[in-house]
Design a protein around this motif. Structure first.
Motif, PDB file in Angstrom:
ATOM      1  N   LEU A  19     -36.583   5.984  -4.253  1.00  0.00           N
ATOM      2  CA  LEU A  19     -35.068   6.242  -4.257  1.00  0.00           C
ATOM      3  C   LEU A  19     -34.720   6.036  -6.215  1.00  0.00           C
ATOM      4  CD1 LEU A  19     -31.901   6.433  -3.998  1.00  0.00           C
ATOM      5  CD2 LEU A  19     -32.675   3.621  -3.274  1.00  0.00           C
ATOM      6  N   ASP A  20     -35.878   5.158  -6.551  1.00  0.00           N
ATOM      7  CA  ASP A  20     -35.881   5.317  -8.052  1.00  0.00           C
ATOM      8  C   ASP A  20     -36.081   5.862  -9.113  1.00  0.00           C
ATOM      9  OD1 ASP A  20     -34.735   2.318  -6.638  1.00  0.00           O
ATOM     10  OD2 ASP A  20     -35.392   1.081  -8.167  1.00  0.00           O
ATOM     11  N   CYS A  60     -34.487   9.725  -9.044  1.00  0.00           N
ATOM     12  CA  CYS A  60     -32.542   9.384  -9.345  1.00  0.00           C
ATOM     13  C   CYS A  60     -32.794   9.193 -10.938  1.00  0.00           C
ATOM     14  CB  CYS A  60     -31.924   8.691  -9.210  1.00  0.00           C
ATOM     15  SG  CYS A  60     -31.708   8.522  -7.258  1.00  0.00           S
ATOM     16  N   THR A 116     -37.824  -3.227 -12.941  1.00  0.00           N
ATOM     17  CA  THR A 116     -36.341  -4.258 -13.094  1.00  0.00           C
ATOM     18  C   THR A 116     -36.808  -4.415 -14.053  1.00  0.00           C
ATOM     19  OG1 THR A 116     -36.817  -5.218 -11.277  1.00  0.00           O
ATOM     20  CG2 THR A 116     -35.892  -3.240 -10.746  1.00  0.00           C
ATOM     21  N   TRP A 134     -33.745   0.890 -16.059  1.00  0.00           N
ATOM     22  CA  TRP A 134     -32.850  -0.306 -15.145  1.00  0.00           C
ATOM     23  C   TRP A 134     -32.687  -1.491 -16.584  1.00  0.00           C
ATOM     24  CZ3 TRP A 134     -30.567  -0.057 -11.078  1.00  0.00           C
ATOM     25  CH2 TRP A 134     -30.176   0.515 -10.290  1.00  0.00           C
ATOM     26  N   TYR A 160     -28.107   0.558 -15.959  1.00  0.00           N
ATOM     27  CA  TYR A 160     -27.739  -0.424 -14.730  1.00  0.00           C
ATOM     28  C   TYR A 160     -26.212  -0.757 -14.338  1.00  0.00           C
ATOM     29  CZ  TYR A 160     -27.155  -4.106 -18.833  1.00  0.00           C
ATOM     30  OH  TYR A 160     -27.390  -4.620 -18.957  1.00  0.00           O
ATOM     31  N   ARG A 175     -28.258  -0.535  -5.076  1.00  0.00           N
ATOM     32  CA  ARG A 175     -28.724   0.766  -4.147  1.00  0.00           C
ATOM     33  C   ARG A 175     -27.836   1.257  -3.673  1.00  0.00           C
ATOM     34  NH1 ARG A 175     -34.038   0.347  -4.801  1.00  0.00           N
ATOM     35  NH2 ARG A 175     -34.689   1.525  -3.076  1.00  0.00           N
ATOM     36  N   GLN A 176     -26.833   0.991  -3.532  1.00  0.00           N
ATOM     37  CA  GLN A 176     -25.921   1.867  -2.615  1.00  0.00           C
ATOM     38  C   GLN A 176     -25.853   3.332  -3.388  1.00  0.00           C
ATOM     39  OE1 GLN A 176     -24.505   2.275   0.550  1.00  0.00           O
ATOM     40  NE2 GLN A 176     -23.810   4.017  -0.189  1.00  0.00           N
ATOM     41  N   LEU A 182     -26.687   4.438  -6.145  1.00  0.00           N
ATOM     42  CA  LEU A 182     -28.253   4.953  -6.525  1.00  0.00           C
ATOM     43  C   LEU A 182     -28.325   6.400  -5.187  1.00  0.00           C
ATOM     44  CD1 LEU A 182     -31.547   3.175  -7.235  1.00  0.00           C
ATOM     45  CD2 LEU A 182     -29.729   4.706  -8.812  1.00  0.00           C
ATOM     46  N   PRO A 184     -33.663   0.127   2.904  1.00  0.00           N
ATOM     47  CA  PRO A 184     -33.238  -0.080   2.257  1.00  0.00           C
ATOM     48  C   PRO A 184     -34.960  -0.237   0.994  1.00  0.00           C
ATOM     49  CG  PRO A 184     -32.096  -1.570   2.195  1.00  0.00           C
ATOM     50  CD  PRO A 184     -32.542  -0.926   3.511  1.00  0.00           C
ATOM     51  N   SER A 221     -38.685  -0.240  -1.039  1.00  0.00           N
ATOM     52  CA  SER A 221     -38.878   0.374  -1.501  1.00  0.00           C
ATOM     53  C   SER A 221     -41.301  -0.912  -0.861  1.00  0.00           C
ATOM     54  CB  SER A 221     -39.119   0.291  -3.026  1.00  0.00           C
ATOM     55  OG  SER A 221     -39.284  -1.027  -3.767  1.00  0.00           O
ATOM     56  N   SER A 234     -37.050  -5.118  -1.660  1.00  0.00           N
ATOM     57  CA  SER A 234     -36.021  -5.109  -1.661  1.00  0.00           C
ATOM     58  C   SER A 234     -35.273  -5.124  -0.761  1.00  0.00           C
ATOM     59  CB  SER A 234     -35.588  -3.588  -2.080  1.00  0.00           C
ATOM     60  OG  SER A 234     -35.878  -3.512  -3.333  1.00  0.00           O
TER      61      SER A 234
END
Length: 248
Positions: free
Chosen positions: A16-17, A20, A120, A146, A152, A158-159, A161, A179, A181, A193
């Motif tokens: 996800l991270d 994005c 992060t 991050w 940030y 995360r929502q 993202l 959610p 990782s 997470s």
């Protein structure tokens, strides 16, 4: 800014991270070269490469670093019985400098002025990536979204993202209900997470990948014996002198 300086090599996992972040970097005017290390994890590398290409990466490099990981990091650590504070297994910590080597090699090859990562500002990975890159290639600049207010503040959780991924048609392997990782290589796997941020939370059902859920494991013990033979290896000078164009 020169054309070369606008190139950024992204430590890409396909999660996800970093998915994005790849799109976000492009929106900031960067040409993104994605780097994915094959460290023996169970992953469809061709699919990850195709995904990064569809997200707009200028180039996607998948490098097999399994032998490098074992010879230069895992074996010396096992030989030294290396465990942090007598309890912390260094599965992720051993893999990060190996990945950094590959990232810096690629950055030198493509003439990138930047290296980006998805760590992060609260954990160890930011240190592993950034100090490793500075040590091997002091002239490189780090992009750490991050730790960038422009990033940030736009994505406080995360929502946000997930919403960004949905808006930009970014396929992600996690969902709001799951959610966490996952970081994996041939000798290690870890999860973080989401609900796992609470230390009192038990691992959810179905999360285990390399091992069996203890609740489902047989109650008959098994014994594993490891035998070590004499092995020698060459210590490598991994520092890069960009003026001479050498690589680690």
């Amino acid at each position: 800014m020169t054309e070369e300086a606008k190139i950024v090599v992204l430590a890409y996992s396909g999660g996800l991270d970093t998915s994005c972040i790849l799109v976000w970097l492009r929106q900031q005017g960067f040409q993104v070269v994605a780097y994915l290390a094959n460290l023996g994890q169970d992953e469809d590398f061709e699919d990850a490469k195709l995904k990064a290409t569809k997200l707009g990466a200028k180039e996607v490099v998948v490098e097999d670093q399994q032998l490098e990981l074992v010879q230069d990091f895992v074996w010396p650590a096992v030989s030294a019985d290396l465990i942090y504070e007598d309890r912390y297994q260094l599965g992720t910590a051993l893999a990060r400098p190996c990945i950094v080597r590959g990232i810096v090699r690629l950055a030198v090859r493509v003439g990138a002025g930047y290296i980006a990562h998805g760590a992060t500002g609260k954990g160890n990975d930011q240190i592993r990536f950034e100090l490793g890159c500075h040590a091997l290639c002091p002239g490189i600049k780090i992009v750490a979204p991050w730790k960038d207010p422009a990033f940030y503040e736009r994505f406080p959780g995360r929502q946000e993202l997930f919403e960004y991924a949905h808006t930009h048609d970014i396929p992600v392997p996690v969902t709001p209900k799951a959610p966490w990782s996952i970081d994996a290589n041939m000798v290690h796997i870890s999860y973080e997470s989401g609900i796992l941020e609470n230390p009192s939370t038990h691992p959810p059902e179905g999360i285990f990948q390399l091992t069996t859920d203890p609740e489902e494991a047989p109650d008959t013990p098994q014994y594993l014996t490891l035998t070590f033979k004499a092995v020698s290896w060459d210590l490598r000078d991994a520092r890069i002198d960009t003026a001479e164009g050498s690589t680690p």
